[in-house]
Scaffold this motif. Structure first.
Motif, mmCIF file in Angstrom:
data_model
loop_
_atom_site.group_PDB
_atom_site.id
_atom_site.type_symbol
_atom_site.label_atom_id
_atom_site.label_comp_id
_atom_site.label_asym_id
_atom_site.label_seq_id
_atom_site.Cartn_x
_atom_site.Cartn_y
_atom_site.Cartn_z
ATOM 1 N N THR A 59 -3.424 0.505 -5.513
ATOM 2 C CA THR A 59 -2.764 0.297 -4.216
ATOM 3 C C THR A 59 -2.488 1.631 -3.512
ATOM 4 O OG1 THR A 59 -0.512 0.375 -5.119
ATOM 5 C CG2 THR A 59 -1.593 -1.771 -5.109
ATOM 6 N N GLY A 60 -3.060 2.711 -4.037
ATOM 7 C CA GLY A 60 -2.869 4.037 -3.420
ATOM 8 C C GLY A 60 -1.455 4.561 -3.567
ATOM 9 N N SER A 61 -0.718 4.050 -4.586
ATOM 10 C CA SER A 61 0.714 4.376 -4.707
ATOM 11 C C SER A 61 0.991 5.372 -5.825
ATOM 12 C CB SER A 61 1.501 3.091 -4.984
ATOM 13 O OG SER A 61 1.249 2.146 -3.973
ATOM 14 N N ARG A 62 2.225 5.876 -5.846
ATOM 15 C CA ARG A 62 2.688 6.783 -6.903
ATOM 16 C C ARG A 62 3.630 6.031 -7.822
ATOM 17 N NH1 ARG A 62 2.191 12.202 -5.304
ATOM 18 N NH2 ARG A 62 1.313 12.362 -3.226
ATOM 19 N N VAL A 63 3.752 6.547 -9.065
ATOM 20 C CA VAL A 63 4.681 5.932 -10.019
ATOM 21 C C VAL A 63 5.645 7.010 -10.521
ATOM 22 C CG1 VAL A 63 4.939 4.629 -12.165
ATOM 23 C CG2 VAL A 63 2.837 4.421 -10.844
ATOM 24 N N ALA A 64 6.938 6.732 -10.470
ATOM 25 C CA ALA A 64 7.924 7.566 -11.172
ATOM 26 C C ALA A 64 8.287 6.799 -12.431
ATOM 27 C CB ALA A 64 9.159 7.784 -10.313
ATOM 28 N N VAL A 65 8.421 7.548 -13.549
ATOM 29 C CA VAL A 65 8.727 6.895 -14.825
ATOM 30 C C VAL A 65 10.158 7.236 -15.203
ATOM 31 C CG1 VAL A 65 8.055 6.666 -17.245
ATOM 32 C CG2 VAL A 65 6.324 7.141 -15.491
ATOM 33 N N ARG B 72 0.840 -1.201 0.000
ATOM 34 C CA ARG B 72 0.000 0.000 0.000
ATOM 35 C C ARG B 72 0.873 1.249 0.000
ATOM 36 N NH1 ARG B 72 -4.629 -0.106 -1.310
ATOM 37 N NH2 ARG B 72 -5.008 1.840 -0.265
ATOM 38 N N LEU B 73 0.353 2.311 -0.577
ATOM 39 C CA LEU B 73 0.911 3.662 -0.417
ATOM 40 C C LEU B 73 2.416 3.733 -0.607
ATOM 41 C CD1 LEU B 73 -1.062 4.613 2.848
ATOM 42 C CD2 LEU B 73 -1.683 5.142 0.489
ATOM 43 N N THR B 74 2.902 3.160 -1.706
ATOM 44 C CA THR B 74 4.338 3.192 -1.930
ATOM 45 C C THR B 74 4.689 3.996 -3.183
ATOM 46 O OG1 THR B 74 6.354 1.866 -2.044
ATOM 47 C CG2 THR B 74 4.445 0.989 -3.215
ATOM 48 N N GLY B 75 5.975 4.062 -3.467
ATOM 49 C CA GLY B 75 6.449 4.688 -4.695
ATOM 50 C C GLY B 75 6.992 3.587 -5.593
ATOM 51 N N PHE B 76 6.337 3.358 -6.731
ATOM 52 C CA PHE B 76 6.839 2.386 -7.715
ATOM 53 C C PHE B 76 7.772 3.120 -8.677
ATOM 54 C CE2 PHE B 76 2.986 0.063 -6.528
ATOM 55 C CZ PHE B 76 3.304 -1.273 -6.725
#
Ligand SMILES: NC(=O)c1ccc[n+]([C@@H]2O[C@H](COP(=O)([O-])OP(=O)(O)OC[C@H]3O[C@@H](n4cnc5c(N)ncnc54)[C@H](OP(=O)(O)O)[C@@H]3O)[C@@H](O)[C@H]2O)c1
Length: 275
Positions: free
Chosen positions: A141-147, A118-122
């Motif tokens: 999953t309530g998470s953020r994504v950096a590309v 949950r709540l992570t940075g992918f």
């Protein structure tokens, strides 16, 4: 990307189970064992789908080669290994699937039935079509994504390992000190509560204000005597003392850069580091 397309989660290890728990009920999810699928590759749905390969890093190459013949155009294949880029999924790309490395900065220590991601940075690196699916899954999953378009994998994964392994090492050091700091000695439940509440409160501070502003130290009150007493008390626990000194060295850099304490404080603390 179709909102309700099937996610096929491959691998029933620690992260596979935790990610499946987070997605169940929010997505059309199928799960399968990693070794089973590698030995008997087959589709779990006839329409195009998103495969998440949650297997150990060393098994990815063999697994993706095994499933490549059953992939169809429109499939997306993601893996979760922070140490590896999308290249390991090339055999899937040759089968006209989109590919991506999709790493959660999340630690799952045990194969616990109710663990959740949950709540992570992918971190994502890969094709556009795969990115769209990565974003959808992260959102669930309530998470953020950096590309990323280029990743120094050793540096990136080193950062994740420093955080995940380093925090456990700090908890072990604090456990050694707490358990010999007072009488009668604390029981295991108290030590777990004390160390985990410290970790959780630091985590919440980091989430709110960032690592550099989350500092709480006697040095911020120009109190070097307390730091000297800490180091003295740790003479009998050299591993905890080494951790304390490593942390102090990093903190001093921050304090010096931000000029929030007196120069004499920094100087005295640097002398203590030599002891
Ligand atoms: N655990 C974490 O905190 C964490 C965090 C971020 C990223 N990751 C990444 O997530 C992935 C899975 O890690 P994990 O911690 O979940 O590992 P794990 O608990 O050791 O589980 C790995 C799974 O790999 C499968 N496997 C093993 N040998 C295989 C083979 N020869 N062919 C196919 N599958 C095989 C097994 O699945 P079956 O039991 O279903 O056969 C096993 O349960 C890794 O890439 C890891 O780097 C883990």
């Amino acid at each position: 990307m179709v909102r309700n397309r099937t996610i096929v989660l491959v691998g029933k290890g620690r992260l596979g189970k935790a990610l499946a728990n987070s997605l169940r009920g929010h997505a059309h999810l199928r799960t399968t064992g990693g070794r089973v699928l590698a030995q008997h590759p087959k589709r779990l749905t006839q329409t195009s789908c998103t495969w998440i390969l949650a297997v150990r890093d060393g098994a990815l190459d063999g697994l993706v080669r095994a499933i490549a013949p059953v992939l169809v155009p429109g499939d997306v294949v993601l893996h979760l290994a922070g140490a590896l880029g999308p290249e390991v999924l090339r055999p899937a790309q040759h089968s006209k699937a989109s590919i991506g490395s999709f790493h959660p900065n999340f630690a799952v220590a045990e194969n616990h039935p109710s663990a959740q991601v949950r709540l992570t940075g992918f971190l994502f690196e890969g094709d556009r079509a795969a990115l769209s699916e990565a974003r959808r899954i992260a959102k669930l999953t309530g998470s953020r994504v950096a590309v990323a378009t280029h990743v120094d994998r050793a540096r990136y994964h080193g950062a994740a390992a420093l955080m995940a392994t380093g925090a456990v090492a700090l908890a072990q050091g604090a456990t050694a000190l707490f358990s010999t700091a007072f009488t009668p000695p604390p029981n295991e439940a108290w030590i777990r509560a004390a160390t985990s509440s410290l970790l959780a409160s630091v985590a919440s501070n980091v989430a709110r204000v960032g690592a550099f502003n989350a500092l709480a130290s006697p040095l911020m009150r120009d109190d070097t005597d307390t730091v000297a007493r800490h180091l003295n008390a740790m003479n009998t626990t050299p591993e905890a003392r080494a951790l304390y000194k490593a942390a102090l060295a990093v903190v001093l850099e921050t304090l010096e850069t931000h000029k929030t304490v007196r120069p004499e404080t920094i100087q005295t603390a640097r002398t203590l580091l030599q002891t």
